[in-house]
Design an enzyme around this catalytic site. Structure first.
Site, PDB file in Angstrom:
ATOM      1  N   ARG A 108      13.115  55.839 -34.812  1.00 53.21           N
ATOM      2  CA  ARG A 108      12.088  55.466 -35.589  1.00 53.21           C
ATOM      3  C   ARG A 108      10.896  55.648 -35.035  1.00 53.21           C
ATOM      4  NH1 ARG A 108      11.003  49.561 -38.861  1.00 53.21           N
ATOM      5  NH2 ARG A 108      12.493  50.684 -40.151  1.00 53.21           N
ATOM      6  N   HIS A 135      11.185  57.460 -45.141  1.00 49.92           N
ATOM      7  CA  HIS A 135      12.014  56.484 -44.777  1.00 49.92           C
ATOM      8  C   HIS A 135      13.452  56.911 -45.687  1.00 49.92           C
ATOM      9  CE1 HIS A 135      13.501  52.610 -43.098  1.00 49.92           C
ATOM     10  NE2 HIS A 135      13.036  52.129 -43.804  1.00 49.92           N
ATOM     11  N   GLN A 138      16.344  54.227 -46.089  1.00 45.63           N
ATOM     12  CA  GLN A 138      16.029  53.075 -46.968  1.00 45.63           C
ATOM     13  C   GLN A 138      16.598  53.498 -48.581  1.00 45.63           C
ATOM     14  OE1 GLN A 138      14.368  49.843 -46.072  1.00 45.63           O
ATOM     15  NE2 GLN A 138      15.060  49.520 -48.536  1.00 45.63           N
ATOM     16  N   ASP A 232       5.829  47.805 -51.796  1.00 47.50           N
ATOM     17  CA  ASP A 232       6.080  47.995 -50.389  1.00 47.50           C
ATOM     18  C   ASP A 232       4.640  47.326 -49.870  1.00 47.50           C
ATOM     19  OD1 ASP A 232       6.759  48.313 -47.736  1.00 47.50           O
ATOM     20  OD2 ASP A 232       6.498  50.368 -47.647  1.00 47.50           O
ATOM     21  N   CYS A 273      11.532  47.049 -49.792  1.00 48.26           N
ATOM     22  CA  CYS A 273      12.293  47.579 -48.716  1.00 48.26           C
ATOM     23  C   CYS A 273      12.031  46.356 -47.573  1.00 48.26           C
ATOM     24  CB  CYS A 273      11.685  48.582 -48.258  1.00 48.26           C
ATOM     25  SG  CYS A 273       9.840  48.741 -47.737  1.00 48.26           S
ATOM     26  N   ARG A 318      21.335  48.040 -46.588  1.00 46.93           N
ATOM     27  CA  ARG A 318      20.867  49.021 -45.659  1.00 46.93           C
ATOM     28  C   ARG A 318      22.143  49.155 -44.544  1.00 46.93           C
ATOM     29  NH1 ARG A 318      16.052  49.223 -43.913  1.00 46.93           N
ATOM     30  NH2 ARG A 318      16.766  51.508 -43.131  1.00 46.93           N
TER      31      ARG A 318
END
Ligand code: CP
Ligand code: NVA
Length: 331
Positions: A108, A135, A138, A232, A273, A318
């Protein structure tokens, strides 16, 4: 022949075909069913993975750790301050070292070019746990959640992203919708529209899969008849503090409210998310409330806590989906 992505890195969804994404989703459901039934699945015993984080995380880190442990693997976590990478050692050299010790690397960070560089040099699969641009893990959790709520019939559904439509999550959502035949609507101010790179890449994919991509400033146009409303944070990790004021001013009209959900289909769901600023029970939430006089940002507390909100199923997913990505690339 069946689909196989063994040995591949998972850097962005544009690199994967519709069939490969559908395969990962089916695998995720299998892993979720096994976990729920208490069926052990230590298929990767003897392997080890390393998780390299230049930005903070709750879900992604925990999903990789629990997923890897359920698969029987050893896990090392390197936090934003505790490796040599960047400061004393290049990404290329770090990749060559970690690739000698580990079977897979999660990263990340900031630039997509960094995760691409890791993958080019590690000699083992690299998984993108979020960059400024994308991402991808996700998205699998988001689509699994959509599948679960719409009886696994997702083609032709309409997914609306409200807010900062140029961020990593919104860009990735456009790709996954185009690949899987879902209509995608980006709804936000002109300054926050997705870049031409992602729109140009997704337009032919959407056409091939019989779905549409729409960019709009109209909340009513976007939300009317939607199946999924997604949002988000308004300011993403790595962005400077100075952008808050303008973002709040521009994005307030694009907050997901009960009025938005009312315009959507009766069975429509809300996704995020996470983490979310739906109240002032966080340091940043409280600080922004003090500075700008707003107690909710991208979503109202009412929507966040409503029955239509599936954000905690999404968060759980996830883990099942990341487990599927590790298994499929390492087996
Ligand atoms: N959604 C997500 O990536 O959460 P974390 O930042 O907690 O990993
Ligand atoms: N767009 C957000 C997503 C966090 C999971 C960020 O990059 O901070």
């Amino acid at each position: 022949m069946g689909v196989s992505i063994s040995g591949r890195s998972f850097l962005k969804l544009l690199d994967f075909s519709t069939e490969e994404i559908e395969y990962l989703l089916a695998l995720s459901k299998n892993f979720k069913d096994m976990k729920r039934a208490g069926v052990p699945h230590r298929y990767l015993e003897g392997k080890n993975v390393v998780l390299l984080f230049q930005k903070t995380s709750t879900r992604t880190r925990c999903a990789f750790e629990v997923g890897a442990m359920d698969l029987g693997m050893g896990v090392t976590y390197l936090d934003p301050g505790s490796s040599q990478m960047g400061k004393k050692e290049s990404i290329e050299d770090t990749a060559r070292v970690l690739g000698r010790m580990y079977d897979g690397i999660e990263f990340r960070g900031f630039a997509q070019a960094d995760v691409e560089c890791l993958a080019d040099n590690a000699g083992v699969p690299v998984w993108n746990g979020l960059t400024t641009e994308w991402h991808p893990t996700q998205m699998l959790a988001d689509v699994l959640t959509i599948q679960e709520n719409f009886n696994y019939q997702i083609k032709g559904r309409t997914v609306v992203f409200m807010g900062d439509c140029k961020n990593n999550v919104a860009r990735s959502l456009m790709v996954v919708c185009a690949k899987l035949g879902m209509n995608y609507v980006a709804c936000g101010p002109v300054d926050c529209m997705p870049g031409a790179d992602v729109v140009d890449a997704c337009t032919p994919i959407a056409a091939e899969n019989g779905c549409t991509i729409t960019l709009t400033q109209s909340v009513e146009e976007a939300c009317t008849g939607a199946d999924v409303i997604y949002t988000d944070v308004w300011v993403s990790m790595g962005e400077p503090d100075e952008v808050w004021e303008q973002r709040i001013a521009e994005l307030e009209p694009y907050r997901v409210t009960s009025a938005c959900m009312e315009m959507a289909k009766p069975e429509a769901i809300f996704l995020h998310c996470l983490p979310a600023f739906h109240d002032t029970n966080t340091t940043i939430g409280a600080e922004k409330a003090e500075q700008f006089g707003i107690t909710e940002m991208e979503v109202t507390d009412e929507v966040f806590e409503s029955k239509r909100s599936k954000v905690f199923d999404e968060a759980e997913n996830r883990m099942h989906t990341i487990k599927a990505v590790m298994y499929a690339t390492l087996k």
